[in-house]
Scaffold this motif. Sequence first.
Motif, PDB file in Angstrom:
ATOM      1  N   VAL A  46      -0.449  -4.677  -5.050  1.00 27.27           N
ATOM      2  CA  VAL A  46      -1.407  -3.570  -5.002  1.00 27.27           C
ATOM      3  C   VAL A  46      -1.239  -2.811  -3.685  1.00 27.27           C
ATOM      4  N   ALA A  47      -1.210  -1.495  -3.778  1.00 24.88           N
ATOM      5  CA  ALA A  47      -1.089  -0.656  -2.586  1.00 24.88           C
ATOM      6  C   ALA A  47      -2.374   0.117  -2.353  1.00 24.88           C
ATOM      7  N   THR A  48      -2.712   0.296  -1.089  1.00 24.23           N
ATOM      8  CA  THR A  48      -3.852   1.107  -0.695  1.00 24.23           C
ATOM      9  C   THR A  48      -3.472   1.879   0.563  1.00 24.23           C
ATOM     10  N   ALA A  49      -4.307   2.815   0.958  1.00 26.28           N
ATOM     11  CA  ALA A  49      -4.059   3.607   2.175  1.00 26.28           C
ATOM     12  C   ALA A  49      -5.293   3.517   3.059  1.00 26.28           C
ATOM     13  N   GLU A  96      -0.784  -9.455  -3.571  1.00 31.17           N
ATOM     14  CA  GLU A  96       0.050  -8.966  -2.470  1.00 31.17           C
ATOM     15  C   GLU A  96      -0.426  -7.541  -2.163  1.00 31.17           C
ATOM     16  N   LEU A  97      -1.191  -7.394  -1.090  1.00 29.48           N
ATOM     17  CA  LEU A  97      -1.833  -6.123  -0.764  1.00 29.48           C
ATOM     18  C   LEU A  97      -1.069  -5.421   0.346  1.00 29.48           C
ATOM     19  N   THR A  98      -0.721  -4.168   0.114  1.00 35.30           N
ATOM     20  CA  THR A  98       0.102  -3.405   1.057  1.00 35.30           C
ATOM     21  C   THR A  98      -0.599  -2.124   1.469  1.00 35.30           C
ATOM     22  N   ASP A 101       0.311   9.680   0.478  1.00 35.14           N
ATOM     23  CA  ASP A 101       1.215  10.518  -0.315  1.00 35.14           C
ATOM     24  C   ASP A 101       2.423   9.746  -0.841  1.00 35.14           C
ATOM     25  N   GLY A 102       2.565   8.475  -0.462  1.00 37.10           N
ATOM     26  CA  GLY A 102       3.636   7.651  -1.003  1.00 37.10           C
ATOM     27  C   GLY A 102       3.177   6.686  -2.077  1.00 37.10           C
ATOM     28  N   LEU A 103       1.889   6.708  -2.413  1.00 39.78           N
ATOM     29  CA  LEU A 103       1.359   5.731  -3.362  1.00 39.78           C
ATOM     30  C   LEU A 103       1.859   5.943  -4.787  1.00 39.78           C
ATOM     31  N   ILE A 104       1.758   7.153  -5.293  1.00 36.21           N
ATOM     32  CA  ILE A 104       2.215   7.405  -6.655  1.00 36.21           C
ATOM     33  C   ILE A 104       3.734   7.259  -6.777  1.00 36.21           C
ATOM     34  N   ARG A 141       7.752  -0.232  -6.925  1.00 36.12           N
ATOM     35  CA  ARG A 141       7.469  -0.964  -5.697  1.00 36.12           C
ATOM     36  C   ARG A 141       6.090  -1.624  -5.759  1.00 36.12           C
ATOM     37  N   PHE A 142       5.138  -0.948  -6.396  1.00 36.30           N
ATOM     38  CA  PHE A 142       3.785  -1.470  -6.542  1.00 36.30           C
ATOM     39  C   PHE A 142       3.453  -1.609  -8.026  1.00 36.30           C
ATOM     40  N   ASP A 143       2.549  -2.536  -8.334  1.00 35.60           N
ATOM     41  CA  ASP A 143       2.041  -2.658  -9.702  1.00 35.60           C
ATOM     42  C   ASP A 143       0.832  -1.762  -9.914  1.00 35.60           C
ATOM     43  N   LEU A 144      -0.032  -1.691  -8.898  1.00 36.54           N
ATOM     44  CA  LEU A 144      -1.260  -0.906  -8.977  1.00 36.54           C
ATOM     45  C   LEU A 144      -1.480  -0.158  -7.673  1.00 36.54           C
ATOM     46  N   VAL A 145      -2.255   0.910  -7.751  1.00 34.49           N
ATOM     47  CA  VAL A 145      -2.752   1.602  -6.564  1.00 34.49           C
ATOM     48  C   VAL A 145      -4.268   1.605  -6.635  1.00 34.49           C
ATOM     49  N   MET A 146      -4.898   1.125  -5.565  1.00 38.95           N
ATOM     50  CA  MET A 146      -6.360   1.155  -5.461  1.00 38.95           C
ATOM     51  C   MET A 146      -6.698   1.776  -4.115  1.00 38.95           C
ATOM     52  N   SER A 147      -7.018   3.074  -4.127  1.00 38.57           N
ATOM     53  CA  SER A 147      -7.194   3.773  -2.862  1.00 38.57           C
ATOM     54  C   SER A 147      -8.069   5.011  -3.010  1.00 38.57           C
TER      55      SER A 147
END
Length: 293
Positions: free
Chosen positions: A60-63, A99-101, A106-109, A116-122
């Motif tokens: 999962v990625a966040t900003a 695994e949280l990153t 602007d790089g999430l989508i 690179r990521f399974d989900l975006v939560m931001s």
Amino acid sequence: MAIRRRARSLAVLAIAALVTVSCGRSDQGSTSSAGGPAVAGKSATDLLPLDVKKKGVLRVATAVGYPPMEMYKPGTTELTGVDPDLARAVADELGLKLELTNAAFDGLIPGLKSGRFDLVMSSMTDSPERRQAVDFVDYFRTGGVIMTKKGNPEGIKTLDDLCGKSVVLAKGSSNLDIGQKQNAKCAEKMRISQSEDAPTGLLQLDSGRAVATIVDYPVAALFAKEKGTYEALPTQYGAAPWGIAVAKDRSGLRDAVQAALQKLIDDGGYRKILDSYGVGGSAVPKATVNDGA
């Protein structure tokens, strides 16, 4: 903060436009139901794709930079906030290790689309433009709320009560648009000044230069709770859903996440997380897919 969020939104919209030609909406991508045929009667783990089960990890990625939604714990690099905590809860429901990153907004989508990521939560608004690039499991609904000094000395209750008063609004924000549209209806016009962001706008309340402002609900709730010198009124204006972003070619993962979130809503774990950050007013009753206007 409002400006930063708007800048992030514009950046992602531009990216979404660029990738439109290379992605198509999946068969179930346009549903806004709380559980379609593929979801009904199945648990989150039943719906989880085999490749994700085998890896045993949910990436999962966040900003970071939009408290209380996503931030670092003071003095550390540990991610916390509504989104990180909810990501942990979703991963637990799916039986996966999180695994949280932290990544640039602007790089999430692009990171999602590249795998690179399974989900975006931001704190990402579920908008028609973004849905050209990704699907959303909607988990939060928020808008702008009126903030005043503690005790609301002017007795403000609605946008109508701002007419004839000194109001400060953040430049370029959706809340400025809300205020300007209301001002057009006022017989006695507001005296609107513009601040760089929400915190500097609140300084005008402190000094008496303004009696009210309009701030995104999560930010307003945080300032009201932590500072103790402001009041956030309950009504939200211009509310829209925020969603967990999933790549369009991963409908199985999307449905598993929807089921996991619905389980958390049903058992109270979801609301407990939101309430712990003072943003329970943005809770949704059902986990929906692509439900933005």
